[in-house]
Design an enzyme around this catalytic site. Structure first.
Site, PDB file in Angstrom:
ATOM      1  N   GLU A  35      48.933 102.660  45.026  1.00  0.00           N
ATOM      2  CA  GLU A  35      48.464 101.333  45.430  1.00  0.00           C
ATOM      3  C   GLU A  35      49.594 100.490  46.000  1.00  0.00           C
ATOM      4  O   GLU A  35      50.716 100.485  45.468  1.00  0.00           O
ATOM      5  CB  GLU A  35      47.880 100.618  44.207  1.00  0.00           C
ATOM      6  CG  GLU A  35      46.645  99.824  44.499  1.00  0.00           C
ATOM      7  CD  GLU A  35      45.479 100.715  44.904  1.00  0.00           C
ATOM      8  OE1 GLU A  35      45.130 100.725  46.109  1.00  0.00           O
ATOM      9  OE2 GLU A  35      44.915 101.400  44.037  1.00  0.00           O
ATOM     10  N   GLY A 126      34.936  96.452  46.024  1.00  0.00           N
ATOM     11  CA  GLY A 126      36.139  97.127  46.495  1.00  0.00           C
ATOM     12  C   GLY A 126      36.008  98.635  46.558  1.00  0.00           C
ATOM     13  O   GLY A 126      37.002  99.353  46.495  1.00  0.00           O
ATOM     14  N   ASP A 176      39.979 103.800  53.806  1.00  0.00           N
ATOM     15  CA  ASP A 176      38.589 103.767  53.355  1.00  0.00           C
ATOM     16  C   ASP A 176      37.700 104.671  54.208  1.00  0.00           C
ATOM     17  O   ASP A 176      36.945 105.493  53.696  1.00  0.00           O
ATOM     18  CB  ASP A 176      38.057 102.337  53.397  1.00  0.00           C
ATOM     19  CG  ASP A 176      38.764 101.427  52.411  1.00  0.00           C
ATOM     20  OD1 ASP A 176      39.588 101.923  51.626  1.00  0.00           O
ATOM     21  OD2 ASP A 176      38.496 100.214  52.440  1.00  0.00           O
TER      22      ASP A 176
END
Length: 393
Positions: A35, A126, A176
């Site tokens: 992350e 998310g 994504d």
């Protein structure tokens, strides 16, 4: 009734039963570890989930599209033609953006379709509901325009990101779209977001499931704090490069390299940010090694360490994420847990042994509510396949 059959039934109600209908599915995604390091030259490690967005489509002979979402029923049927792909601030803009991007890249889109969508990805959690819709539309468009031999799934992934960047106007990275397009069952993706080099890594969750924990805390601070963290990392990189260290990104360094050059970082605030970037990238690579050895317990410990680093060094967690992750750590059956995404709210991800899931959800939910006054939502998932056509009727 299977979800896709519910969507077919809704299609028949809205658009009529005549003609052949094609059924498509694109998953949501979660980043398991890695992350806030993609912009520092590090790896992300997402996987596609077993829930996502469904579509039932019937081809038309004219150039009109008629679209309906079971998630936004009050919007009714949204109709537009290929000559008028304008942004109208509705969910269908994501679909229009993808169509527009195909056309801008020179692909011939001549005929439209009637399409019904249904997503069981919680909006705003998310988990990439927008990327799922974009890649789903790309998958549909490739099929109904007979472009299967001309457009790869990676092309669709890139078009989805471009649609969001240019048509929607949201500056997103490519993780994504890549994860929901290229996902594979029981595999996570080790991805370099700059080069798009990737590798599939086995994730054998025998008797274990992914439990997504939605804090239901809006991520109000995420954008401004993201910009601050990124600027801090860029300044530190320049300090290190000016010292003579030949690196292009912070994540080019090992922990030993960081210890050697940290004295050159001028900002006290930047020091822990860099430590997170370097250590998180090491954790991603260690995760790959552990998962290839089927050592899920060791991977779980790396997830925990990732959250601690995001909490203490990068400072992007916040009260709610810390509370829900701490509650997860206390539960029997928890293999690992960490925040996922931008931070300051949104979701955390945990690996939980199946026999403990019900108790886990009950206990974590109660502890989280006691700590924050907020009700958490929980979603149990497995690692699934990427975007695809799943049937006809």
């Amino acid at each position: 009734m299977a979800i896709e059959m519910q969507v077919v039934a809704k299609f028949n109600e809205i658009f009529g039963e005549d003609g052949k209908k094609e059924i498509f599915f694109t998953p949501g995604r979660v980043n398991l570890i890695g992350e806030h390091i993609d912009y520092n030259g590090g790896y992300v490690f997402p996987c596609a989930l077993s829930f996502g967005t469904y579509a039932v489509c019937r081809r038309r002979e004219d150039n009109k599209f008629r679209m309906f979402s079971m998630n936004f029923e009050n919007d009714g049927v949204i109709e537009f033609s290929l000559e008028k792909l304008t942004k109208d601030n509705v969910w269908a803009d994501y679909c229009k953006g993808v169509i527009n991007t195909f056309i801008n890249h020179g692909y011939k889109i001549e005929k439209g379709a009637d399409i019904i969508f249904f997503g069981n990805i919680p909006n705003g959690a998310g988990l990439s509901s927008s990327a799922s819709l974009e890649v789903l539309m790309g998958t549909i468009l490739r099929e109904i325009s007979n472009l299967n031999d001309k457009i790869s799934m990676i092309d669709i992934v890139k078009f989805g990101q471009e649609a969001e960047n240019k048509f929607i106007g949201v500056s997103c990275g490519i993780m994504d779209q890549f994860a929901v397009g290229m996902g594979k069952e029981d595999r996570a993706i080790l991805l370099n977001c700059d080069t798009l080099e990737y590798d599939y890594v086995p994730v054998k969750l025998d008797g274990i499931s992914i439990v997504i924990m939605n804090t239901n805390k809006r991520r109000g601070l995420a954008d401004s704090k993201y910009n601050e963290r990124r600027a801090s990392c860029e300044a530190a990189l320049k300090d290190i490069q000016d010292s003579g260290k030949k690196i292009n990104y912070l994540c080019d360094m090992t922990i030993e390299d960081f210890e050697e050059v940290k004295k050159y970082i001028k900002s006290d605030e930047a020091l822990p940010r860099v430590r997170h970037a370097v250590s998180e990238n090491v954790r991603v690579l260690d995760s790959v090694k552990n998962l290839k050895e089927n050592n899920i317990e060791a991977f779980g410990k790396l997830m925990n360490a990732s959250h601690i680093s995001l909490r203490d060094d990068y400072e992007v967690t916040g009260k709610e994420l810390d509370a829900i992750v701490a509650a997860a750590w206390e539960e029997e059956g928890t293999v690992g847990a960490r925040m996922t995404g931008a931070g300051f709210g949104g979701c955390a991800v945990s690996l939980v042994k199946n026999e403990y899931i019900d108790e886990f959800i009950k206990n974590v939910g109660e502890k989280y509510y006691k700590a924050t006054g907020l009700k958490a939502d929980f979603y149990v998932a497995n690692v699934g396949d990427g975007s695809r056509k799943i049937g006809e009727c």
